[in-house]
Scaffold this motif. Sequence first.
Motif, PDB file in Angstrom:
ATOM      1  N   ILE B  89       0.856  -1.195   0.000  1.00  0.00           N
ATOM      2  CA  ILE B  89       0.000   0.000   0.000  1.00  0.00           C
ATOM      3  C   ILE B  89       0.885   1.236   0.000  1.00  0.00           C
ATOM      4  N   TRP B  90       0.296   2.373  -0.370  1.00  0.00           N
ATOM      5  CA  TRP B  90       1.034   3.636  -0.289  1.00  0.00           C
ATOM      6  C   TRP B  90       0.740   4.243   1.077  1.00  0.00           C
ATOM      7  N   LYS B  91       1.740   4.229   1.930  1.00  0.00           N
ATOM      8  CA  LYS B  91       1.505   4.588   3.332  1.00  0.00           C
ATOM      9  C   LYS B  91       1.183   6.067   3.530  1.00  0.00           C
ATOM     10  N   LYS B  92       1.589   6.902   2.566  1.00  0.00           N
ATOM     11  CA  LYS B  92       1.327   8.342   2.709  1.00  0.00           C
ATOM     12  C   LYS B  92       0.079   8.780   1.949  1.00  0.00           C
ATOM     13  N   LEU B  93      -0.697   7.818   1.478  1.00  0.00           N
ATOM     14  CA  LEU B  93      -1.990   8.155   0.863  1.00  0.00           C
ATOM     15  C   LEU B  93      -3.095   7.631   1.775  1.00  0.00           C
ATOM     16  N   THR B  94      -4.244   8.302   1.748  1.00  0.00           N
ATOM     17  CA  THR B  94      -5.364   7.793   2.532  1.00  0.00           C
ATOM     18  C   THR B  94      -5.924   6.556   1.823  1.00  0.00           C
ATOM     19  N   GLU B  97      -7.887   7.679  -1.220  1.00  0.00           N
ATOM     20  CA  GLU B  97      -7.020   8.214  -2.281  1.00  0.00           C
ATOM     21  C   GLU B  97      -6.364   7.095  -3.082  1.00  0.00           C
ATOM     22  N   PHE B 101      -7.014   6.234  -6.926  1.00  0.00           N
ATOM     23  CA  PHE B 101      -5.815   6.329  -7.779  1.00  0.00           C
ATOM     24  C   PHE B 101      -5.600   5.021  -8.551  1.00  0.00           C
ATOM     25  N   THR B 102      -5.656   3.905  -7.841  1.00  0.00           N
ATOM     26  CA  THR B 102      -5.434   2.603  -8.488  1.00  0.00           C
ATOM     27  C   THR B 102      -6.531   2.324  -9.510  1.00  0.00           C
ATOM     28  N   GLN B 104      -8.317   4.400 -11.170  1.00  0.00           N
ATOM     29  CA  GLN B 104      -8.150   5.247 -12.359  1.00  0.00           C
ATOM     30  C   GLN B 104      -6.979   4.778 -13.228  1.00  0.00           C
ATOM     31  N   LEU B 105      -5.924   4.292 -12.578  1.00  0.00           N
ATOM     32  CA  LEU B 105      -4.789   3.779 -13.372  1.00  0.00           C
ATOM     33  C   LEU B 105      -5.184   2.520 -14.141  1.00  0.00           C
ATOM     34  N   TYR B 106      -6.206   1.819 -13.652  1.00  0.00           N
ATOM     35  CA  TYR B 106      -6.692   0.641 -14.371  1.00  0.00           C
ATOM     36  C   TYR B 106      -7.661   1.037 -15.488  1.00  0.00           C
ATOM     37  N   LEU B 133      -4.486   8.100   6.671  1.00  0.00           N
ATOM     38  CA  LEU B 133      -3.311   7.627   5.925  1.00  0.00           C
ATOM     39  C   LEU B 133      -3.157   6.135   6.202  1.00  0.00           C
ATOM     40  N   ASN B 146      -5.339  -4.005   1.382  1.00  0.00           N
ATOM     41  CA  ASN B 146      -4.583  -4.747   0.363  1.00  0.00           C
ATOM     42  C   ASN B 146      -5.530  -5.537  -0.541  1.00  0.00           C
ATOM     43  N   LEU B 149      -7.528  -3.123  -2.817  1.00  0.00           N
ATOM     44  CA  LEU B 149      -6.750  -2.632  -3.960  1.00  0.00           C
ATOM     45  C   LEU B 149      -6.751  -3.621  -5.126  1.00  0.00           C
TER      46      LEU B 149
END
Lengths: 370, 315
Positions: B89-94, B97, B101-102, B104-106, B133, B146, B149
Amino acid sequence: MNLQRILLTAHKSVLETLREPGLLLFTLLLPAFFMLINYVGYGTSPRENSFPIWVTGTGPNAEALLARLSAEQYANGRPVFAIKPVDATLDVDTALRDGTTLALLTLSSAPDGSLAYTVRGNALSMGFTRASTQLDAVLTEWQNQAQGKPAYARLVERPLGLARPLNDFDAYAPGMMVFAILLLIPQTATLLGREMREGTLNRLALTRLSTLELFGGITLAQMFFAALQVALMFATALALGFHNRGSLGLAVIIGLALAFGAVGMGLGMACFIRNDSDALNTGSSVSMVQVFLSGAFFAFPAPTLFTLAGHTIGLFDILPATHAMLALQQVLVGGADLAQVGFRLAATLILGLIYFAAGALLFRSRMARR
Amino acid sequence: MTNIILSAEGLSKRFNGLQAVKNLSLNVEEGEVFGFLGPNGAGKTTTIRMLTGLLRPDGGRVLLNGQVMQGGDAAARAQVGVCPQEVVIWKKLTCLEQLVFTGQLYGLDGQTARRNALRLLDELDLAEKRNSLSGTLSGGMQRRLNIALALVHDPRIVVLDEPEAGLDPQNRVGVREYVQSLAHRKTDRLTTHNMDEAERVADRVAIIDHGELLVLDTPEQLKRQVGEGDVLEIGLKNGRRDEEAAQAALSSLAANVQWDEAGAVLRVRALDAVGRLAQILGALEAAGFQPGAVNIRANTLEDVFIQLTGRRLRE
């Protein structure tokens, strides 16, 4: 290539950086801090130093020699030497060690009745090296004249049409700026190194995001912070008394062009690292080597490869920093305009693009090989 | 006729001279829940990484919907959702978020990504933490994120690699229930989840060891390969280990015997073992064994694995 995915990646990267205030502050303030160090080190010392020289003893025509030394001056009229006669009993060694004087000139009579002299100083002192060079030029000329020898050719300085640095702070500021901007190499590599360590790079690799889009996003985010860094750095330099002779806007553009090259190099470096710790160590080494090779601190000798559009291209001209360094120096210190530094600015940008593209290709190939 | 959605053909991978996966072939059919089992270091994760396009095989190929999956085939990869064994996971993203983000990237639009993200956060009991976060979440919550995502882009195939690993019992139950609920919603699921779940939910199970596919069949068929009937695990007080003598003593009862790897427990498999417990114990006593504690259970995939490799799945 999809612009939306580039923007999404850039936004994510900016968010992550903003949420690490310590690191953000460090990133933004470090270049300004370097400028401050430059000021503390050189800010008050004029470029055309009047070297303090103590003189003791006497001999034939000693007064004439001292008058000649005192009359020696730079093109701007500033005296080269600050001559001070001193008593022979004075503790000269201490004065030489602590820099009160840079050299002791001892005059005496030679057996043949001529004036003899010795120069004494601290060989470890950079000031003595510079002062003794100047002193030797005058003394040799004086001696030749006394012996009736023809005068050697004298070095005549002719400005290139550009201005000169008023002090060492002015002279070294562009190099310090290049140094600060090159720190973007480890900073950028660290961003990807962290994605590798935490496995999130694999998560990104599963999506539709391409390597070019990932690089584009990170570059955009890094350029955002680089713009702030460069602006802060210039503001600090000006606040500390930097004598800017050229266009500040042009200097900022050169700084950003170099930042782009540094980001490209940082991304390329990510091909050779496994985590953020690797990135920091390797990236710092790469940026330090470039600082020296680019001539940011002192002119670094490089073999000439060829001449292009009237410009001599040396081995280290493969680095964007070398061109950016020259361009910054010429703009900030020499007052050059865009036409005069256009070649260097273009070279900085083109090399930055080449490093960016090479980095993306290498990285994609590495990702595919895993 | 079944439609094969994911196919591995002769996959091989070596790492520093070690053969992690060796000539592995399997098909995942549309609509099935596919269990992928093996002990630690068997090559499960390496296989999954190759199946999902994260790792290029040294040999063989992966086909998705009959099309060879190339490394750069982003559209093909987007049909797969992967929940890796480690929390990634991205620890500095909520939470919200990173899900948006993931998504949209898909390729999802912002609205759909947000809607999916909010639904998943709700289903995985993370709704209250959506603006936190992710680095500040507990281990169990991070594990649930996890999973989210892997699902946010509504993939056709979901790969869950040990989603319960490292969880405390309470979180394990929660994750298990959610994962089980997916079986009714997702068309295809490849899981390296524990054997109990594979037995209960998987339509077919593949067992691999040392990078090789040992068996691939329905759980029932696999268990039948080991033998019909219940399993009695009988502790022996005198520690006598004589498989031939035990087999001879129980031959009239059509029972199959096997010692566990430690040699302290005799495993007896027989039809109606419970009804004939007294007879079995009596026959063993008469042959000089001293039966102690007795445990009765049904045949499991664990037995299948032990039969195949001589060791337990989770060593």
